[in-house]
Design a protein around this motif. Structure first.
Motif: not given
Length: 425
Positions: A205-213
């Motif tokens: 759920l908490l990945t580096a890609g999540q912060v760019s969403r």
């Protein structure tokens, strides 16, 4: 680092709630087997955050004491560390500032709840150490002149992003940056941090890609999983000059679903064994940046995280223009006088209705529900998007407000725009 605690020291851990059922359901919907899902979350992941309370912690106290024997030298060193820690605590937290009020060793010892041994060397008559001292907030607050409750932030989910060796990671593996945040004593901070464990479903759920969403609906889902109101994103970038050599660190404090910048700084560790100390200091400095932002009113939860999705009027106009003239009007022109009289009496209009369709059954359910509304003459789909939002064209004998009210009476959640409705269960 060994930790020595007095018997009355009590700490309580706060861990975010996680539900792996969400990911299991998503995996089944995509046709992914349970064994594959387990393979994605297994491995050496997760660092449990240390228990944190509102106690005061003073670290890095250097002592060099002597005694008749090793035990007496150690006791003298601890008393010296407690006195130095009290002076340091007063200089940073006392309302009056300046020199700390003189207190006897017994009074100071009553305020101390734990002593942390960071490093020590014990000889027959000498004790050299670097210690940390934890003061009980209830016993110490009165001496510091603190009254009432200290204002804290709303619960903030922490996503520690580490960039090293060209790889960006959060909880995919155990990292020194995650460890530094797990060991940070949040009790003294004015920011209410929600620190995930990092194991199990957290790594999905908490990945580096999540912060760019930027999707507010997705962020709301993530934050609800951990009981948080907003998110803070401390970023660390480590660059090693050569194997075993200095490590340069660049640190950035970001927050919110839009990944907004708050502040940055740089630090350097002389060698690999000095890295944990540098990261621990970096966490404290980033916490200071968040504390300043809270005092300036910049760390308030993003209000858009709690708003219902709205339809852009420009998008509505584009959809209506693309659909063209309503077929019901064309049929009225081609029919006889009786049909024209009926159309005029009913004042039928054609509207665009968007509806959420997670699966094919949702399409049939939405069409049946809309067609059953009194006054609806026809309802047909013009665009179907399984897993997204589909569109239907509805001919209704009445105004858009009346159609929206009739759908709400059937249990639909209705968002009304200019000539268009968005409905969902």
């Amino acid at each position: 680092m060994a930790v020595l605690r007095l018997p009355f020291a009590k700490f309580q851990a706060r861990l975010g709630q996680r539900r792996t059922a969400l990911f299991a359901a998503g995996a089944l919907a995509l046709g992914v087997g349970g064994a594959v899902l387990y393979a994605q979350i297994e491995g050496d992941r997760g660092i449990a955050p240390i228990a944190s309370t509102g106690d005061f912690e003073v670290t890095g106290i250097e002592v060099n004491a002597t005694g008749k024997n090793a035990d007496e030298a150690r006791a003298n060193g601890w008393r010296e560390a407690q006195r130095k820690a009290w002076e340091k605590l007063w200089s940073t937290n006392g309302l009056g500032g300046g020199k700390a009020p003189a207190l006897d060793d017994g009074t100071i010892e009553q305020m101390v709840s734990a002593v942390v041994v960071e490093n020590e060397q014990i000889g027959p008559h000498r004790y050299i150490a670097r210690l940390g001292v934890i003061f009980d907030r209830a016993r110490t607050g009165g001496y510091l002149g603190m009254q009432g409750q200290i204002a804290h932030s709303a619960p903030m989910l922490v996503i520690p992003v580490l960039i090293q060796g060209g790889v960006t990671s959060v909880f995919e593996t155990r990292t020194p940056w995650q460890k530094a945040w797990a060991e940070f004593r949040t009790g003294q901070s004015v920011v209410d941090y929600v620190r995930p464990n990092g194991g199990g479903s957290d790594s999905l759920l908490l990945t580096a890609g999540q912060v760019s969403r930027r999707s507010r609906n997705w962020w709301r889902l993530v934050l609800d999983e951990f009981g948080a109101a907003d998110v803070v994103i401390p970023v660390a970038k480590l660059e090693r000059q050569w194997p075993g050599g200095p490590i340069h660190g660049s640190f950035v404090a970001r927050y919110g679903p839009d990944n907004r910048f708050l502040g940055s700084f740089e630090m350097t560790a002389e060698s690999e064994d000095k890295l944990p100390a540098m990261l621990a200091q970096a966490v404290q400095r980033i916490d200071g940046i968040y504390a300043q932002a809270l005092a300036a009113g910049q760390l308030a939860p993003d209000p858009t995280l709690n708003t219902q999705p709205q339809i852009d009027p420009k998008l509505i106009d584009a959809i209506v223009a693309r659909l063209g003239p309503a077929p019901a009007a064309q049929q009225a022109q081609a029919s006889g006088p009786a049909a024209s009289a009926t159309a005029s009496a009913a004042a039928a209009s054609t509207f665009t209705v968007q509806f959420v369709t997670p699966d094919a059954a949702a399409v049939d359910a939405a069409l049946s529900g809309v067609r059953s509304v009194g006054g609806v003459q026809s309802a047909s789909t013009t665009s179907i998007a399984i897993g997204g939002t589909s569109i239907m064209r509805v001919t209704y004998a009445g105004e858009l407000d009346a159609l929206a009210a009739a759908l709400r009476a059937q249990g639909w959640k209705v968002t009304q725009g200019s000539g268009v409705l968005l409905i969902r269960r």
